[in-house]
Design a protein around this motif. Structure first.
Motif, PDB file in Angstrom:
ATOM      1  N   TYR A 136      41.912  44.935  42.562  1.00  9.30           N
ATOM      2  CA  TYR A 136      41.457  43.558  42.828  1.00  9.30           C
ATOM      3  C   TYR A 136      42.541  42.777  43.571  1.00  9.30           C
ATOM      4  O   TYR A 136      42.261  42.059  44.524  1.00  9.30           O
ATOM      5  CB  TYR A 136      41.091  42.880  41.505  1.00  9.30           C
ATOM      6  N   LEU A 137      43.784  42.938  43.135  1.00 13.27           N
ATOM      7  CA  LEU A 137      44.915  42.265  43.781  1.00 13.27           C
ATOM      8  C   LEU A 137      45.018  42.668  45.246  1.00 13.27           C
ATOM      9  O   LEU A 137      45.125  41.812  46.130  1.00 13.27           O
ATOM     10  CB  LEU A 137      46.217  42.603  43.054  1.00 13.27           C
ATOM     11  N   ILE A 138      44.997  43.952  45.517  1.00  9.70           N
ATOM     12  CA  ILE A 138      45.161  44.453  46.880  1.00  9.70           C
ATOM     13  C   ILE A 138      43.995  44.016  47.768  1.00  9.70           C
ATOM     14  O   ILE A 138      44.196  43.540  48.888  1.00  9.70           O
ATOM     15  CB  ILE A 138      45.332  45.983  46.878  1.00  9.70           C
ATOM     16  N   GLU A 139      42.795  44.161  47.260  1.00  7.92           N
ATOM     17  CA  GLU A 139      41.608  43.784  48.036  1.00  7.92           C
ATOM     18  C   GLU A 139      41.681  42.315  48.466  1.00  7.92           C
ATOM     19  O   GLU A 139      41.433  41.986  49.622  1.00  7.92           O
ATOM     20  CB  GLU A 139      40.360  44.035  47.186  1.00  7.92           C
ATOM     21  N   ASN A 140      42.027  41.439  47.547  1.00 11.19           N
ATOM     22  CA  ASN A 140      42.087  40.013  47.852  1.00 11.19           C
ATOM     23  C   ASN A 140      43.309  39.633  48.668  1.00 11.19           C
ATOM     24  O   ASN A 140      43.242  38.738  49.508  1.00 11.19           O
ATOM     25  CB  ASN A 140      42.009  39.195  46.562  1.00 11.19           C
ATOM     26  N   THR A 174      48.428  32.373  44.505  1.00 14.16           N
ATOM     27  CA  THR A 174      46.998  32.646  44.438  1.00 14.16           C
ATOM     28  C   THR A 174      46.585  33.079  43.037  1.00 14.16           C
ATOM     29  O   THR A 174      47.382  33.621  42.261  1.00 14.16           O
ATOM     30  CB  THR A 174      46.583  33.741  45.443  1.00 14.16           C
ATOM     31  N   LYS A 175      45.318  32.850  42.750  1.00 18.68           N
ATOM     32  CA  LYS A 175      44.766  33.216  41.445  1.00 18.68           C
ATOM     33  C   LYS A 175      44.889  34.719  41.194  1.00 18.68           C
ATOM     34  O   LYS A 175      45.293  35.135  40.100  1.00 18.68           O
ATOM     35  CB  LYS A 175      43.306  32.772  41.376  1.00 18.68           C
ATOM     36  N   HIS A 176      44.563  35.532  42.201  1.00 19.96           N
ATOM     37  CA  HIS A 176      44.593  36.987  41.995  1.00 19.96           C
ATOM     38  C   HIS A 176      46.016  37.507  41.762  1.00 19.96           C
ATOM     39  O   HIS A 176      46.207  38.433  40.982  1.00 19.96           O
ATOM     40  CB  HIS A 176      43.903  37.752  43.134  1.00 19.96           C
ATOM     41  N   PHE A 177      47.013  36.889  42.385  1.00 18.18           N
ATOM     42  CA  PHE A 177      48.397  37.302  42.165  1.00 18.18           C
ATOM     43  C   PHE A 177      48.850  36.922  40.748  1.00 18.18           C
ATOM     44  O   PHE A 177      49.445  37.739  40.028  1.00 18.18           O
ATOM     45  CB  PHE A 177      49.318  36.662  43.210  1.00 18.18           C
ATOM     46  N   ILE A 178      48.566  35.704  40.349  1.00 19.37           N
ATOM     47  CA  ILE A 178      48.969  35.225  39.021  1.00 19.37           C
ATOM     48  C   ILE A 178      48.279  36.029  37.921  1.00 19.37           C
ATOM     49  O   ILE A 178      48.917  36.460  36.958  1.00 19.37           O
ATOM     50  CB  ILE A 178      48.693  33.718  38.889  1.00 19.37           C
ATOM     51  N   GLU A 179      46.976  36.256  38.085  1.00 16.59           N
ATOM     52  CA  GLU A 179      46.241  37.026  37.077  1.00 16.59           C
ATOM     53  C   GLU A 179      46.751  38.463  36.966  1.00 16.59           C
ATOM     54  O   GLU A 179      46.821  39.010  35.871  1.00 16.59           O
ATOM     55  CB  GLU A 179      44.742  37.033  37.400  1.00 16.59           C
ATOM     56  N   PHE A 180      47.114  39.059  38.095  1.00 15.11           N
ATOM     57  CA  PHE A 180      47.649  40.422  38.058  1.00 15.11           C
ATOM     58  C   PHE A 180      48.917  40.461  37.209  1.00 15.11           C
ATOM     59  O   PHE A 180      49.071  41.339  36.354  1.00 15.11           O
ATOM     60  CB  PHE A 180      47.941  40.934  39.472  1.00 15.11           C
ATOM     61  N   GLY A 181      49.810  39.511  37.425  1.00 15.90           N
ATOM     62  CA  GLY A 181      51.041  39.461  36.638  1.00 15.90           C
ATOM     63  C   GLY A 181      50.764  39.313  35.152  1.00 15.90           C
ATOM     64  O   GLY A 181      51.415  39.952  34.316  1.00 15.90           O
ATOM     65  N   ASN A 216      48.011  40.247  33.619  1.00 19.40           N
ATOM     66  CA  ASN A 216      47.329  41.458  33.136  1.00 19.40           C
ATOM     67  C   ASN A 216      48.276  42.625  32.884  1.00 19.40           C
ATOM     68  O   ASN A 216      48.016  43.448  32.005  1.00 19.40           O
ATOM     69  CB  ASN A 216      46.241  41.887  34.122  1.00 19.40           C
ATOM     70  N   ILE A 217      49.336  42.734  33.659  1.00 23.78           N
ATOM     71  CA  ILE A 217      50.212  43.910  33.498  1.00 23.78           C
ATOM     72  C   ILE A 217      51.448  43.621  32.650  1.00 23.78           C
ATOM     73  O   ILE A 217      52.235  44.527  32.394  1.00 23.78           O
ATOM     74  CB  ILE A 217      50.640  44.493  34.862  1.00 23.78           C
ATOM     75  N   GLY A 218      51.611  42.402  32.201  1.00 23.81           N
ATOM     76  CA  GLY A 218      52.816  42.024  31.457  1.00 23.81           C
ATOM     77  C   GLY A 218      53.177  42.950  30.315  1.00 23.81           C
ATOM     78  O   GLY A 218      54.341  43.284  30.105  1.00 23.81           O
ATOM     79  N   GLN A 259      46.001  51.781  33.955  1.00 23.73           N
ATOM     80  CA  GLN A 259      45.509  50.401  33.850  1.00 23.73           C
ATOM     81  C   GLN A 259      46.083  49.520  34.966  1.00 23.73           C
ATOM     82  O   GLN A 259      45.369  48.705  35.556  1.00 23.73           O
ATOM     83  CB  GLN A 259      45.860  49.811  32.488  1.00 23.73           C
ATOM     84  N   ILE A 260      47.364  49.691  35.255  1.00 23.06           N
ATOM     85  CA  ILE A 260      47.991  48.925  36.338  1.00 23.06           C
ATOM     86  C   ILE A 260      47.313  49.250  37.671  1.00 23.06           C
ATOM     87  O   ILE A 260      47.033  48.356  38.469  1.00 23.06           O
ATOM     88  CB  ILE A 260      49.507  49.198  36.406  1.00 23.06           C
ATOM     89  N   ILE A 261      47.044  50.517  37.901  1.00 23.61           N
ATOM     90  CA  ILE A 261      46.368  50.921  39.134  1.00 23.61           C
ATOM     91  C   ILE A 261      44.997  50.254  39.225  1.00 23.61           C
ATOM     92  O   ILE A 261      44.613  49.741  40.281  1.00 23.61           O
ATOM     93  CB  ILE A 261      46.263  52.454  39.225  1.00 23.61           C
ATOM     94  N   GLU A 262      44.267  50.222  38.127  1.00 28.39           N
ATOM     95  CA  GLU A 262      42.948  49.572  38.131  1.00 28.39           C
ATOM     96  C   GLU A 262      43.073  48.075  38.411  1.00 28.39           C
ATOM     97  O   GLU A 262      42.318  47.525  39.214  1.00 28.39           O
ATOM     98  CB  GLU A 262      42.220  49.816  36.809  1.00 28.39           C
TER      99      GLU A 262
END
Length: 98
Positions: free
Chosen positions: A25-29, A68-75, A77-79, A18-21
């Motif tokens: 999005y995080l890496i791409e952005n 950034t939104k993508h960085f915050i959302e990643f954190g 999502n993986i919490g 799940q973290i890899i998935e």
């Protein structure tokens, strides 16, 4: 150049996947951000952790990235997928020529 090594310890194999998935999005952005030189995720085959390897032009561009939104959302999502806080090391480096 600023180098970030961020180590994540997934709770189990399902969490790792799940973290890899989420990281795609995080890496791409992140790679599209001004000041980003490189951004990758490496999978350790023996100690079962994930390692983000990031390169930034400056501390300022890294700080902007962390807002950034993508960085915050990643954190967010993986919490619940990691067994603790990420181990993060930040280095100020200079490329050596041989």
């Amino acid at each position: 150049m600023i180098i970030v090594l961020a180590k994540a310890f997934p709770k189990d194999d399902n969490a790792k996947n799940q973290i890899i998935e989420f990281s795609k999005y995080l890496i791409e952005n992140s790679k599209l951000e001004e000041g980003n030189i490189d951004y990758n995720l490496l999978v350790d085959t023996s100690d079962d952790f994930l390692m983000f390897v990031e390169k930034w032009e400056s501390v300022e561009t890294l700080q902007k990235h962390m807002q950034t939104k993508h960085f915050i959302e990643f954190g967010e999502n993986i919490g619940n997928l990691v067994s603790g806080d990420l181990e993060i090391d930040v280095f100020d480096s200079k490329k050596l020529e041989f």
